[in-house]
Design a protein around this motif. Structure first.
Motif, PDB file in Angstrom:
ATOM      1  N   LEU A  88       0.851  -1.188   0.000  1.00 24.96           N
ATOM      2  CA  LEU A  88       0.000   0.000   0.000  1.00 24.96           C
ATOM      3  C   LEU A  88       0.888   1.239   0.000  1.00 24.96           C
ATOM      4  O   LEU A  88       1.679   1.439   0.925  1.00 24.96           O
ATOM      5  CB  LEU A  88      -0.912  -0.007   1.232  1.00 24.96           C
ATOM      6  CG  LEU A  88      -1.741   1.253   1.509  1.00 24.96           C
ATOM      7  CD1 LEU A  88      -2.680   1.556   0.342  1.00 24.96           C
ATOM      8  CD2 LEU A  88      -2.533   1.095   2.809  1.00 24.96           C
ATOM      9  N   ILE A  89       0.762   2.063  -1.054  1.00 20.78           N
ATOM     10  CA  ILE A  89       1.547   3.296  -1.167  1.00 20.78           C
ATOM     11  C   ILE A  89       0.571   4.460  -1.045  1.00 20.78           C
ATOM     12  O   ILE A  89      -0.141   4.807  -1.990  1.00 20.78           O
ATOM     13  CB  ILE A  89       2.302   3.359  -2.509  1.00 20.78           C
ATOM     14  CG1 ILE A  89       3.102   2.072  -2.738  1.00 20.78           C
ATOM     15  CG2 ILE A  89       3.231   4.573  -2.545  1.00 20.78           C
ATOM     16  CD1 ILE A  89       3.656   1.932  -4.143  1.00 20.78           C
ATOM     17  N   GLU A  90       0.517   5.061   0.132  1.00 14.91           N
ATOM     18  CA  GLU A  90      -0.512   6.063   0.450  1.00 14.91           C
ATOM     19  C   GLU A  90       0.009   6.971   1.558  1.00 14.91           C
ATOM     20  O   GLU A  90       0.504   6.483   2.576  1.00 14.91           O
ATOM     21  CB  GLU A  90      -1.792   5.340   0.888  1.00 14.91           C
ATOM     22  CG  GLU A  90      -2.842   6.188   1.553  1.00 14.91           C
ATOM     23  CD  GLU A  90      -3.416   7.246   0.635  1.00 14.91           C
ATOM     24  OE1 GLU A  90      -3.212   8.443   0.932  1.00 14.91           O
ATOM     25  OE2 GLU A  90      -4.059   6.877  -0.370  1.00 14.91           O
ATOM     26  N   ASP A  91      -0.092   8.295   1.367  1.00 15.62           N
ATOM     27  CA  ASP A  91       0.451   9.218   2.365  1.00 15.62           C
ATOM     28  C   ASP A  91      -0.538   9.566   3.473  1.00 15.62           C
ATOM     29  O   ASP A  91      -0.160  10.179   4.470  1.00 15.62           O
ATOM     30  CB  ASP A  91       0.955  10.497   1.693  1.00 15.62           C
ATOM     31  CG  ASP A  91      -0.166  11.293   1.040  1.00 15.62           C
ATOM     32  OD1 ASP A  91      -1.153  10.677   0.605  1.00 15.62           O
ATOM     33  OD2 ASP A  91      -0.050  12.530   0.962  1.00 15.62           O
ATOM     34  N   ASP A  92      -1.794   9.172   3.317  1.00 14.96           N
ATOM     35  CA  ASP A  92      -2.796   9.404   4.359  1.00 14.96           C
ATOM     36  C   ASP A  92      -2.642   8.311   5.419  1.00 14.96           C
ATOM     37  O   ASP A  92      -3.076   7.171   5.229  1.00 14.96           O
ATOM     38  CB  ASP A  92      -4.198   9.365   3.741  1.00 14.96           C
ATOM     39  CG  ASP A  92      -5.291   9.729   4.741  1.00 14.96           C
ATOM     40  OD1 ASP A  92      -5.114   9.470   5.949  1.00 14.96           O
ATOM     41  OD2 ASP A  92      -6.331  10.254   4.309  1.00 14.96           O
ATOM     42  N   VAL A  93      -2.006   8.676   6.528  1.00 17.73           N
ATOM     43  CA  VAL A  93      -1.680   7.690   7.560  1.00 17.73           C
ATOM     44  C   VAL A  93      -2.938   7.052   8.132  1.00 17.73           C
ATOM     45  O   VAL A  93      -2.983   5.835   8.363  1.00 17.73           O
ATOM     46  CB  VAL A  93      -0.858   8.352   8.691  1.00 17.73           C
ATOM     47  CG1 VAL A  93      -0.587   7.341   9.811  1.00 17.73           C
ATOM     48  CG2 VAL A  93       0.452   8.899   8.141  1.00 17.73           C
ATOM     49  N   ARG A  94      -3.971   7.851   8.352  1.00 20.16           N
ATOM     50  CA  ARG A  94      -5.210   7.315   8.916  1.00 20.16           C
ATOM     51  C   ARG A  94      -5.853   6.298   7.977  1.00 20.16           C
ATOM     52  O   ARG A  94      -6.316   5.239   8.414  1.00 20.16           O
ATOM     53  CB  ARG A  94      -6.187   8.462   9.200  1.00 20.16           C
ATOM     54  CG  ARG A  94      -7.532   8.024   9.779  1.00 20.16           C
ATOM     55  CD  ARG A  94      -7.364   7.195  11.027  1.00 20.16           C
ATOM     56  NE  ARG A  94      -8.644   6.783  11.580  1.00 20.16           N
ATOM     57  CZ  ARG A  94      -8.800   5.756  12.400  1.00 20.16           C
ATOM     58  NH1 ARG A  94      -7.748   5.025  12.757  1.00 20.16           N
ATOM     59  NH2 ARG A  94      -9.993   5.446  12.867  1.00 20.16           N
ATOM     60  N   LEU A  95      -5.865   6.604   6.679  1.00 24.03           N
ATOM     61  CA  LEU A  95      -6.422   5.666   5.707  1.00 24.03           C
ATOM     62  C   LEU A  95      -5.600   4.383   5.670  1.00 24.03           C
ATOM     63  O   LEU A  95      -6.156   3.279   5.579  1.00 24.03           O
ATOM     64  CB  LEU A  95      -6.461   6.304   4.315  1.00 24.03           C
ATOM     65  CG  LEU A  95      -6.995   5.428   3.178  1.00 24.03           C
ATOM     66  CD1 LEU A  95      -8.410   4.942   3.477  1.00 24.03           C
ATOM     67  CD2 LEU A  95      -6.965   6.192   1.855  1.00 24.03           C
ATOM     68  N   CYS A  96      -4.285   4.520   5.768  1.00 27.28           N
ATOM     69  CA  CYS A  96      -3.420   3.336   5.804  1.00 27.28           C
ATOM     70  C   CYS A  96      -3.764   2.445   6.990  1.00 27.28           C
ATOM     71  O   CYS A  96      -3.817   1.213   6.876  1.00 27.28           O
ATOM     72  CB  CYS A  96      -1.953   3.748   5.880  1.00 27.28           C
ATOM     73  SG  CYS A  96      -1.258   4.336   4.329  1.00 27.28           S
ATOM     74  N   GLU A  97      -3.997   3.077   8.133  1.00 35.06           N
ATOM     75  CA  GLU A  97      -4.327   2.309   9.336  1.00 35.06           C
ATOM     76  C   GLU A  97      -5.656   1.578   9.171  1.00 35.06           C
ATOM     77  O   GLU A  97      -5.783   0.400   9.529  1.00 35.06           O
ATOM     78  CB  GLU A  97      -4.374   3.237  10.548  1.00 35.06           C
ATOM     79  CG  GLU A  97      -3.017   3.802  10.943  1.00 35.06           C
ATOM     80  CD  GLU A  97      -3.128   4.831  12.053  1.00 35.06           C
ATOM     81  OE1 GLU A  97      -4.271   5.271  12.352  1.00 35.06           O
ATOM     82  OE2 GLU A  97      -2.083   5.208  12.621  1.00 35.06           O
ATOM     83  N   LEU A  98      -6.650   2.281   8.617  1.00 38.66           N
ATOM     84  CA  LEU A  98      -7.966   1.669   8.420  1.00 38.66           C
ATOM     85  C   LEU A  98      -7.892   0.490   7.453  1.00 38.66           C
ATOM     86  O   LEU A  98      -8.439  -0.590   7.716  1.00 38.66           O
ATOM     87  CB  LEU A  98      -8.955   2.712   7.898  1.00 38.66           C
ATOM     88  CG  LEU A  98      -9.401   3.796   8.882  1.00 38.66           C
ATOM     89  CD1 LEU A  98     -10.225   4.861   8.160  1.00 38.66           C
ATOM     90  CD2 LEU A  98     -10.220   3.185  10.019  1.00 38.66           C
ATOM     91  N   LEU A  99      -7.205   0.705   6.323  1.00 36.25           N
ATOM     92  CA  LEU A  99      -7.087  -0.360   5.328  1.00 36.25           C
ATOM     93  C   LEU A  99      -6.279  -1.536   5.867  1.00 36.25           C
ATOM     94  O   LEU A  99      -6.635  -2.699   5.649  1.00 36.25           O
ATOM     95  CB  LEU A  99      -6.436   0.182   4.054  1.00 36.25           C
ATOM     96  CG  LEU A  99      -7.275   1.144   3.206  1.00 36.25           C
ATOM     97  CD1 LEU A  99      -6.464   1.653   2.018  1.00 36.25           C
ATOM     98  CD2 LEU A  99      -8.545   0.471   2.714  1.00 36.25           C
ATOM     99  N   SER A 100      -5.201  -1.229   6.571  1.00 37.10           N
ATOM    100  CA  SER A 100      -4.351  -2.294   7.108  1.00 37.10           C
ATOM    101  C   SER A 100      -5.117  -3.146   8.112  1.00 37.10           C
ATOM    102  O   SER A 100      -5.083  -4.385   8.058  1.00 37.10           O
ATOM    103  CB  SER A 100      -3.105  -1.699   7.764  1.00 37.10           C
ATOM    104  OG  SER A 100      -2.297  -1.042   6.816  1.00 37.10           O
ATOM    105  N   ASP A 101      -5.819  -2.495   9.035  1.00 36.09           N
ATOM    106  CA  ASP A 101      -6.576  -3.234  10.052  1.00 36.09           C
ATOM    107  C   ASP A 101      -7.634  -4.125   9.406  1.00 36.09           C
ATOM    108  O   ASP A 101      -7.810  -5.290   9.787  1.00 36.09           O
ATOM    109  CB  ASP A 101      -7.249  -2.258  11.023  1.00 36.09           C
ATOM    110  CG  ASP A 101      -6.252  -1.552  11.929  1.00 36.09           C
ATOM    111  OD1 ASP A 101      -5.094  -2.017  12.001  1.00 36.09           O
ATOM    112  OD2 ASP A 101      -6.620  -0.540  12.551  1.00 36.09           O
TER     113      ASP A 101
END
Length: 227
Positions: free
Chosen positions: A6-19
């Protein structure tokens, strides 16, 4: 466990997608800058790549082209840009799918599964058969296309569409049928995706482009001039 980059600078979105994806059985490696990709030894270790276009240290579109030069894994763009030009360029550089923000995580998961199913189908079923039609030589086992002894460089998705139409020449396919055959997923408001890929495919076919006919209000077919 399947690995997704996942290459994304929105940290919150990364956390949501990762979880969410971890709960669904995927392993996620999230990076927030393009320069972090250089630290990854092999992009091919990932079964699929998710990438945003607006990144702090570069253009995601250029990154798609660079990734595609070394990796055949499906690439899904996740972006707030909802323009035909953006979609067209991304598909031309090798992206397999395009999801516009804000999106449903459930929808994104569906797109991920659809793209992974396509990889399984085409990696697992090879044939020695070739098709000659309208001046084109289509090699199904090596997924190569030639016209006048000149190789045409197609993306995975472009080849899949061409193969579908060529194998079933003179048969009309609706946009929904093409999407379901190629993306292995339900057709829900994905008309632009099909139209853009058909347009790019025609452009690459050059003098043979007219063999793909548009039947307005119905769909597309490949006309076999020798039939």
């Amino acid at each position: 466990m399947e690995k997704i980059l996942l290459i994304e600078d929105d940290v919150r979105l990364c956390e949501l997608l990762s979880d969410y994806m971890i709960c669904k059985g995927y392993q996620i490696n999230a990076v927030h800058r393009l320069d972090a990709i250089s630290d990854i030894s092999s992009l091919s270790d990932y079964c699929l790549i998710l990438i945003d276009l607006a990144l702090p240290d570069g253009n995601g579109i250029t990154a798609i082209k660079d990734i595609r030069n070394t990796c055949t894994s499906p690439i899904i763009v996740i972006t707030g840009k909802n323009s035909e030009d953006s979609k067209s360029v991304c598909f031309a550089y090798g992206a397999d799918d395009y999801v516009v923000k804000p999106f449903s995580i459930v929808e994104l998961e569906s797109r991920i599964k659809a793209n992974l199913r396509r990889v399984e189908v085409y990696d697992g079923k090879q044939t020695e058969k070739s098709i000659r039609i309208n001046g084109l030589l289509i090699k199904l086992n090596t997924r190569e296309v030639y016209t006048d002894n000149h190789k045409i460089e197609l993306t995975r998705t472009e080849f899949d569409i061409l193969q579908l139409l060529a194998v079933h020449s003179n048969q009309v396919f609706s946009k929904g049928q093409i999407y379901q055959h190629v993306w292995k997923d339900s057709y829900i408001d994905n008309e632009d995706v099909v139209n853009t890929h058909i347009a790019r495919l025609r452009k690459k076919l050059g003098s043979s482009k007219d063999c793909i006919e548009t039947l307005w209000g119905i769909g597309y077919r490949m006309r076999d001039s020798d039939a």
